[in-house]
Structures are given as C-alpha cells and as structure tokens.
Design a protein around this motif. Sequence first.
Motif, mmCIF file in Angstrom:
data_model
loop_
_atom_site.group_PDB
_atom_site.id
_atom_site.type_symbol
_atom_site.label_atom_id
_atom_site.label_comp_id
_atom_site.label_asym_id
_atom_site.label_seq_id
_atom_site.Cartn_x
_atom_site.Cartn_y
_atom_site.Cartn_z
ATOM 1 N N LEU A 26 0.809 -1.177 0.052
ATOM 2 C CA LEU A 26 -0.172 -0.152 0.062
ATOM 3 C C LEU A 26 0.822 1.269 -0.024
ATOM 4 N N ARG A 27 0.413 2.181 -0.700
ATOM 5 C CA ARG A 27 1.134 3.416 -1.014
ATOM 6 C C ARG A 27 0.388 4.426 -1.069
ATOM 7 N N PRO A 32 2.551 9.607 4.371
ATOM 8 C CA PRO A 32 3.927 9.430 3.905
ATOM 9 C C PRO A 32 4.978 8.634 5.015
ATOM 10 N N GLY A 33 5.842 8.183 4.188
ATOM 11 C CA GLY A 33 6.859 7.299 5.178
ATOM 12 C C GLY A 33 6.424 6.030 5.640
ATOM 13 N N THR A 245 -2.353 -1.860 7.370
ATOM 14 C CA THR A 245 -2.173 -0.415 6.432
ATOM 15 C C THR A 245 -0.827 0.262 6.663
ATOM 16 N N THR A 246 -0.110 -0.017 7.677
ATOM 17 C CA THR A 246 1.199 0.508 7.899
ATOM 18 C C THR A 246 2.205 -0.601 8.662
ATOM 19 N N PRO A 247 3.420 -0.272 8.404
ATOM 20 C CA PRO A 247 4.415 -1.394 8.951
ATOM 21 C C PRO A 247 4.382 -1.857 10.460
#
Length: 288
Positions: A26-27, A32-33, A245-247
Amino acid sequence: MRVRTVLGDIDPADLGVCDAHDHLFLRTPRLPGQELDDPARAAAHLRTFAGLGGRTIAHWTPYGLGRREQDLAALSAATGVHIIAATGLHQAVHYDPDLLARIRPGLAALFHRELTDGPAGMIKVAGGFHGLDEHARHTMTAAAEASNATGAPIGVHLEEGTAALDVLDLLCGSLGVPPDRVILSHLNRSPDPWIHRRAAESGAYLCFEGPSRAHHATDWRLFDCLAALAETGHTDRVLMGGDTTTPDTPGIPHLLHVLRPRVEAQLGRDTATAIFETNPARAFALQR
C-alpha cells in the motif's frame, strides 16, 4: 461458482481459513513514510499466516495505490497462500487529481478489464464520513456496472465505519447489486449494533478488522459487535481481516494468532469456522 485468485480461479471450498481484508502492499500520500512496499516482508507475513493455518488473503489495495500486482502471483506461488487482488478506487484524497481526471470517463471499463483479464477478483470502493460524496457515487456506479457484468464482489471502505446504510441504498437499492455481493468493512470503528443488524439483515457481509493505532479507541468494542450479531443470529454475515495499512500494524499474524482463538473461546468453534472459512467462501465467489 469460483473465486478468482492471482494464480487463477479456484473452487470456493478451497479458500480455507481466510483473512478477508488485508494489504500486502500500500502506498498513499495520506500515509507518507509508512508505505507497505517490501516483497520480502510480505512473503514473511504470508508464511507466518500459512504456518498458523491461513490459506487465503484478500488484498484490498485498489488501482493506483501501489498494489504491486506484478509481484502477487510469485508471492502466492512461493508461500502457498491464495491471494485475491482488488481493482477499484479509494477516496479521491488518495490520488493525484490528474490521474483521476484521466481514468474517470472509462472507470467501469477499467474495473471490468482488470476483473476479466487480471489480476483482480474483487472491486474495492470507499464511502465518506457519514455520507457519500460525488467521487464515491461515481466510483460506486462504475463498480456496480462491473460487478453486475462479472459477478465480482464489491468491498467497501466505510470511513470510520459510517454510512453503511447509505452505501447499501446506492449499490443495492439504486444500482441493482445483490446485497450478498457487498462486503462492508471497518464496522467496529462505529460500534452501532442497530446499524450492524440492519446491514446484516439486508444480506450484505460485514467485515470486522484487527487493531490499529489510528482506531485503537474502538478496537476494544470488536467482540461486543461480534457478540451482538451472534445473539441476533447473524454470524453467517460476518468476516474478519487484519487490515495491515502501515508497517507497525499487528495485522496478518495477529488475526490468527490472537483474534481467531478468542472468537473460538468466546463465541464457539462453529462461529469461528463460519467467520474464517464458510462465510468467505460465499462472499468472494464470483456470482456468474
């Protein structure tokens, strides 16, 4: 009936234990980041998932958000996990306006092409906070056209878990999509049992997700929501996913390591089997 995976169509009975809503990649400029963009990490999570008994993951990252469709078949083959990829669009804020302007006139054709020529087995769209803006209505109209032509399920991001009935009124009431082809997600972010019951009674599927930092304030209500649906006889409409959705999201391993055993302990083995196996086999089957 069949389910379309990145390695081809399979019998719904072969889905096995399913993570019904997740993201391997997912990007988005909204995060951001915090991109999910590492094939090695995705492979490790899939192997962990398989080691816990997982067999299928629905990868809800839609068109234009770094879904890395070129990597999905190799990941599936290497790990033995079925992957259901998504076409569709998220909310407009996740995209460059020039891209949206370019694809908007042929959106239904784009969705249809990705469902029939690969790589997608579902459509992902998104509502707004307590309502549907013009972008959501346009995207859902295109999704309905593609779904009605192909039988593909439509997964819906509900912003903070809201506007479930508005989505059903549009997709099923106005656009003719059968309710059992609609998967409403993030409902535990707005833990309203009356809305959940109404949505289940419509025949739609209700997807509940694992914990996240962004929505931790309502994470603890997850099992209240599941218990309320079980008490009213609607466990046949429930799905669950990790929604990585995020690391730093617990995500894929947490779903089977923590949440499934708790579902079994609190609601029973039959309910756990329905949520993680029986219901996904119906929800993700192409109805054509």
